[in-house]
Design a protein around this motif. Structure first.
Motif, PDB file in Angstrom:
ATOM      1  N   ALA A 144      13.581  13.224  -3.169  1.00 37.42           N
ATOM      2  CA  ALA A 144      13.906  11.508  -3.023  1.00 37.42           C
ATOM      3  C   ALA A 144      13.901  11.348  -1.486  1.00 37.42           C
ATOM      4  O   ALA A 144      13.226  10.437  -0.862  1.00 37.42           O
ATOM      5  CB  ALA A 144      15.170  11.038  -3.498  1.00 37.42           C
ATOM      6  N   SER A 145      14.698  12.320  -0.721  1.00 39.61           N
ATOM      7  CA  SER A 145      14.663  12.364   0.674  1.00 39.61           C
ATOM      8  C   SER A 145      13.659  12.512   1.259  1.00 39.61           C
ATOM      9  O   SER A 145      13.389  11.850   2.327  1.00 39.61           O
ATOM     10  CB  SER A 145      15.674  13.598   1.317  1.00 39.61           C
ATOM     11  N   ILE A 146      12.587  13.290   0.823  1.00 34.87           N
ATOM     12  CA  ILE A 146      11.276  13.536   1.399  1.00 34.87           C
ATOM     13  C   ILE A 146      10.375  11.903   1.132  1.00 34.87           C
ATOM     14  O   ILE A 146       9.863  11.875   2.243  1.00 34.87           O
ATOM     15  CB  ILE A 146      10.613  14.664   0.745  1.00 34.87           C
ATOM     16  N   LEU A 147      10.590  11.491   0.063  1.00 38.19           N
ATOM     17  CA  LEU A 147       9.936  10.162  -0.032  1.00 38.19           C
ATOM     18  C   LEU A 147      10.327   8.924   0.894  1.00 38.19           C
ATOM     19  O   LEU A 147       9.528   8.401   1.446  1.00 38.19           O
ATOM     20  CB  LEU A 147       9.853   9.650  -1.462  1.00 38.19           C
TER      21      LEU A 147
ATOM     22  N   ARG B 123       0.705  -1.141  -0.010  1.00 37.82           N
ATOM     23  CA  ARG B 123       0.004   0.290  -0.066  1.00 37.82           C
ATOM     24  C   ARG B 123       0.848   1.258   0.031  1.00 37.82           C
ATOM     25  O   ARG B 123       0.384   2.177   0.658  1.00 37.82           O
ATOM     26  CB  ARG B 123      -0.949   0.097   1.242  1.00 37.82           C
ATOM     27  N   PHE B 124       1.716   1.127  -0.627  1.00 38.71           N
ATOM     28  CA  PHE B 124       2.783   2.161  -0.502  1.00 38.71           C
ATOM     29  C   PHE B 124       2.452   3.560  -1.052  1.00 38.71           C
ATOM     30  O   PHE B 124       2.502   4.737  -0.448  1.00 38.71           O
ATOM     31  CB  PHE B 124       4.236   1.801  -1.432  1.00 38.71           C
ATOM     32  N   TRP B 125       1.812   3.627  -2.192  1.00 35.16           N
ATOM     33  CA  TRP B 125       1.499   4.924  -2.664  1.00 35.16           C
ATOM     34  C   TRP B 125       0.143   5.368  -1.900  1.00 35.16           C
ATOM     35  O   TRP B 125      -0.177   6.645  -1.930  1.00 35.16           O
ATOM     36  CB  TRP B 125       1.019   4.860  -4.089  1.00 35.16           C
ATOM     37  N   ARG B 126      -0.453   4.323  -1.330  1.00 35.39           N
ATOM     38  CA  ARG B 126      -1.824   5.002  -0.521  1.00 35.39           C
ATOM     39  C   ARG B 126      -1.360   5.725   0.820  1.00 35.39           C
ATOM     40  O   ARG B 126      -1.853   6.629   1.531  1.00 35.39           O
ATOM     41  CB  ARG B 126      -2.784   3.789  -0.272  1.00 35.39           C
TER      42      ARG B 126
END
Length: 322
Positions: A260-263, A24-27
């Motif tokens: 990328a660091s925020i993600l 469920r990564f994108w959720r």
């Protein structure tokens, strides 16, 4: 997604956590983005107002004088925006926590859950979240004050010893009440009933769970170290080099690494709630037979309405009649 409700040891807790996080990564990302969207917008408004003033004042003032001069030159509206940013961040943290816990809980139960459905769990629990957080904060303050009185004034243990013991007590308290947010969003209880439930639910299993809790904390530090090595440190380095050599490419690469660091940092925000949700369900299963009672509830035929037709039995007949 299959039902993942079964007694869980440390390995199963981490396995379920990372499986649901990946599935469920994108959720999870949607929950975090929508939760902090007001804070992001206010932060951008502050940046638009702040940067031109900063550039115009930094040429005439030292770094020590710069902050005071910038705030005085920008006036009251920015102060109001800063206060609004703090409020938006607190509210966003409440929604983020509730949404992440809901996604993990439905993942363990094998149920689908969208972003809006996950965020809806916060409704009616905002002030309760504030009450639980404030109560636990006051508890930690009272315990710390007591330790300071006993250790420093009576035992004369010294500042270093007090700091070490104080940090140890903080870890113990955070462990004893670690399920508070999970109970808050998954059970309909008032503030103090939530705290009491989170504490008593661990009864008889605290030593077993203490090792799991320490493992989760150590793994969180490992994840944080990986984040800095993969994205945060390179982003800072590239931005510094871009400012030094005035190369646009460095700014672009630094910006991409920053995103990328925020993600990746979102992974850490999500991760800390996953093992706690798994521990909560593990205790429900071991102490209250939650998985069995839920299975029986799913298999129980519906009761016919008064005066309505009888419910068909499993064989397709009319069922038992008196």
């Amino acid at each position: 997604m299959r039902n993942r409700l079964y007694p869980m040891g440390p390995g199963a807790i981490l396995d379920n956590t990372f499986f649901i996080l990946r599935d469920r990564f994108w959720r999870f990302q949607g929950v975090i983005f929508l939760s902090y969207l007001p804070a992001i917008i206010i932060g951008l408004l502050i940046s638009i107002l702040f940067i031109p003033t900063l550039i115009s004042t930094m040429e005439n003032f030292s770094w020590l004088e710069l902050g005071e001069e910038v705030l005085s030159s920008m006036g009251g509206p920015v102060v109001v925006l800063f206060l609004a940013l703090i409020v938006a961040f607190i509210i966003g943290s409440i929604y983020m926590t509730g949404g992440v816990v809901k996604l993990f809980a439905t993942g363990l139960e094998g149920e689908e859950c969208g972003v809006k459905q996950a965020l809806a769990v916060v409704k009616g629990r905002r002030w309760r979240f504030v009450g639980v957080s404030f109560s636990l904060m006051m508890l930690g303050f009272v315990v710390r004050l007591f330790l300071q009185l006993v250790l420093n004034n009576i035992l004369h243990i010294g500042d270093v010893g007090f700091a070490l013991l104080s940090n140890l007590v903080a870890v113990v308290l955070s462990f004893l009440f670690s399920l508070s947010t999970v109970v808050l969003f998954l059970e309909d209880k008032k503030t103090f009933a939530t705290i009491r439930r989170a504490f008593t639910l661990m009864g008889g299993h605290r030593w077993r769970l203490a090792g799991t809790y320490l493992l989760v904390i150590l793994l969180a530090y490992v994840i944080m170290l990986i984040l800095y090595l993969l994205a945060v440190f390179p982003a800072v380095l590239f931005i510094f080099l871009g400012a030094r050599y005035e190369l646009i490419a460095f700014y672009i690469i630094g910006g991409l690494l920053g995103l990328a660091s925020i993600l990746l940092f979102n992974i850490l925000l999500i991760y800390e709630h996953g093992p706690l949700t798994c521990i909560y369900y593990d205790l429900l299963i071991r102490k209250e037979g939650y998985d069995l009672s839920r299975r029986l509830a799913d298999q129980t035929p519906a009761t016919p309405a008064p005066g309505g037709p009888p419910v068909s039995g499993p064989d397709g007949g009319r069922g038992l009649e008196s």
